[in-house]
Design a protein around this motif. Structure first.
Motif, PDB file in Angstrom:
ATOM      1  N   ARG A 169       1.577   7.719  -5.666  1.00 10.44           N
ATOM      2  CA  ARG A 169       0.726   8.719  -5.990  1.00 10.44           C
ATOM      3  C   ARG A 169       1.083  10.216  -5.670  1.00 10.44           C
ATOM      4  O   ARG A 169       0.781  11.179  -6.320  1.00 10.44           O
ATOM      5  CB  ARG A 169      -0.504   8.554  -5.148  1.00 10.44           C
ATOM      6  N   TRP A 170       1.762  10.193  -4.458  1.00 12.42           N
ATOM      7  CA  TRP A 170       1.995  11.466  -3.425  1.00 12.42           C
ATOM      8  C   TRP A 170       3.246  12.055  -4.006  1.00 12.42           C
ATOM      9  O   TRP A 170       3.399  13.404  -4.163  1.00 12.42           O
ATOM     10  CB  TRP A 170       1.941  11.148  -2.031  1.00 12.42           C
ATOM     11  N   ARG A 188      -3.466   3.841   3.270  1.00 12.45           N
ATOM     12  CA  ARG A 188      -4.762   4.184   2.326  1.00 12.45           C
ATOM     13  C   ARG A 188      -5.086   3.254   1.445  1.00 12.45           C
ATOM     14  O   ARG A 188      -4.031   2.451   0.898  1.00 12.45           O
ATOM     15  CB  ARG A 188      -4.277   5.376   1.470  1.00 12.45           C
ATOM     16  N   ARG A 222      -6.822   1.318  -1.644  1.00 14.88           N
ATOM     17  CA  ARG A 222      -6.639   1.879  -3.215  1.00 14.88           C
ATOM     18  C   ARG A 222      -7.881   2.154  -3.561  1.00 14.88           C
ATOM     19  O   ARG A 222      -8.891   1.371  -4.025  1.00 14.88           O
ATOM     20  CB  ARG A 222      -5.958   0.653  -3.813  1.00 14.88           C
ATOM     21  N   ARG A 224       0.808  -1.255   0.097  1.00 21.82           N
ATOM     22  CA  ARG A 224      -0.001   0.041  -0.194  1.00 21.82           C
ATOM     23  C   ARG A 224       0.870   1.340   0.160  1.00 21.82           C
ATOM     24  O   ARG A 224       0.346   2.238  -0.662  1.00 21.82           O
ATOM     25  CB  ARG A 224      -0.891   0.117   1.182  1.00 21.82           C
ATOM     26  N   GLU A 275       1.034   4.584  -2.529  1.00 19.19           N
ATOM     27  CA  GLU A 275       0.681   5.770  -2.215  1.00 19.19           C
ATOM     28  C   GLU A 275       1.733   6.809  -2.261  1.00 19.19           C
ATOM     29  O   GLU A 275       1.340   7.738  -2.631  1.00 19.19           O
ATOM     30  CB  GLU A 275       0.306   5.820  -0.365  1.00 19.19           C
TER      31      GLU A 275
END
Length: 399
Positions: free
Chosen positions: A280-281, A334, A336, A273, A277
């Motif tokens: 993405r971040w 987080r 998905r 995960r 994340e």
């Protein structure tokens, strides 16, 4: 459409904090214009839905004009047109040939080799330290991807020092060193192909990407030319360096987010995960490679003319509140919620995404396990003034 935001890629605010700059544009409009002195403006899709749709829309194609090509000697020119510059059936043909080497299952089979490389690099870290500080980008994140590519391609150990030099130059981004490295990388690719053709794996020896491609060529020579084979190999060297920036960004962020770092140390099972994340971040891709419109198109009220360049703002789309809850907060736990665009989307979805995920997960897991006192160095990390890629030029840490 009257209110189309404009972002100047020479603006220090855009370069220094692209997530905020593109985020403001996203909340004003689903489409914006990106300005670069000396180049035509780019259209950019700022929201997740529009960006994802454009990346999968055949009316927007990657062409040779999507890339700024460095000057190379004439004998290198036949190898300059990589799979990234192709679209349609031509791109699909080559992608299908190389895709089996990059499946999630194949990436997992490489995990033991990746773990060995990671452990060796960590063993060597103290020897690179001065006054207790070591540059984790230079001595860990940068060399790792090239070692993995050498495993994937089947480069013999005696040739790897030269390939490691190539990886360092490529990871540094565009510039004289990058351009100067390309002929050497191509020569290395030609040598690797010739060596594997002369000595294919025998018995129970594991196959590698080159052996698989040479076998495919022998079975149906019309499917893959010698030029395409060499081009595929050297292009893998270029594309395969992406995890260096992702790993460095991830470590830099985690060291500045102690609660997230503690959560990940407390539960190593969160790593898959966390990799998603962190991609993405703080993934390295800010803007996708420009596509060119093949016809006149209207997008969100903007008139896109045939030939116009269109890109997706990954920095904006990956923090779109319409898709991600509390998107500006890093959360390694987080679930998905939706597919981020850190590896793009559509026909040009990153072929090495599974490999990058495994590399990043192995690297971060080993760092957290072996270096419980890892902390940011006193000088702080340095970031490249690169409007297209979110990357560091140094990452000093104390062990």
């Amino acid at each position: 459409m009257a209110d189309i935001p404009e972002l100047d890629l020479t603006d220090p605010e855009v370069v220094g904090d692209p997530f905020t700059a593109y985020g403001r544009a996203r909340e004003r409009s689903p489409i914006a214009r990106v300005l670069t002195p000396g180049l035509p403006p780019l259209w950019t899709l700022t929201r997740h839905e529009g960006a994802r749709a454009m990346l999968a829309d055949a009316r927007f194609a990657i062409t040779s004009g999507s890339f700024l090509r460095p000057d190379v000697p004439e004998d290198c020119l036949p190898y300059m047109r990589t799979m990234s510059e192709m679209d349609g059936p031509e791109h699909l043909r080559l992608r299908r040939l190389v895709a089996p080497a990059f499946t999630a299952r194949r990436a997992l089979t490489l995990r033991p080799a990746i773990e060995r490389v990671v452990e060796r690099l960590l063993d060597e870290l103290p020897g690179h330290a001065g006054d207790g500080v070591v540059d984790l980008l230079r001595h860990f994140a940068t060399p790792l991807p090239m070692e993995v590519i050498c495993e994937l391609v089947g480069v013999p150990e005696e040739d790897r020092p030269r390939w490691r030099e190539f990886g360092t130059l490529v990871a540094a981004g565009a510039g004289p060193g990058f351009a100067a490295a390309i002929p050497g990388i191509m020569a290395g690719a030609r040598e690797a192909v010739a060596r594997r053709r002369a000595a294919p794996p025998t018995g129970d020896a594991p196959s590698d990407l080159l052996a698989d491609l040479i076998r495919a060529q022998a079975e149906d020579g019309d499917r893959l030319s010698d030029t395409e084979l060499v081009t595929l190999v050297w292009h893998l060297v270029l594309a395969g360096q992406t995890p260096a920036n992702l790993i460095a960004n991830a470590v830099h962020v985690l060291l500045s987010e102690p609660a997230q770092l503690r959560a990940l140390r407390a539960d190593p099972g969160l790593m898959p995960r966390a990799v998603e994340e962190l991609t993405r971040w703080c993934g390295p891709i800010l803007l996708t490679v420009p596509r060119h419109a093949s016809e006149d198109v209207e997008l969100y009220g903007a008139a896109i003319r045939a030939g116009d360049a269109v890109t997706a703002s990954v920095a904006a789309a990956n923090r779109d509140p319409r898709v991600f809850e509390d998107p500006d907060r890093l959360d390694v736990t987080r679930a998905r919620e939706a597919t981020h665009l850190g590896f793009a989307h559509g026909a040009h979805f990153c072929l090495g995404a599974s490999l990058a995920r495994v590399e990043t997960g192995v690297a971060l897991s080993a760092l957290l396990r072996r270096l419980p006192d890892l902390a940011a160095g006193p000088e702080g990390a340095r970031r490249a003034p690169d409007p297209g890629t979110w990357r560091l030029t140094s990452l000093p840490v104390t062990l």
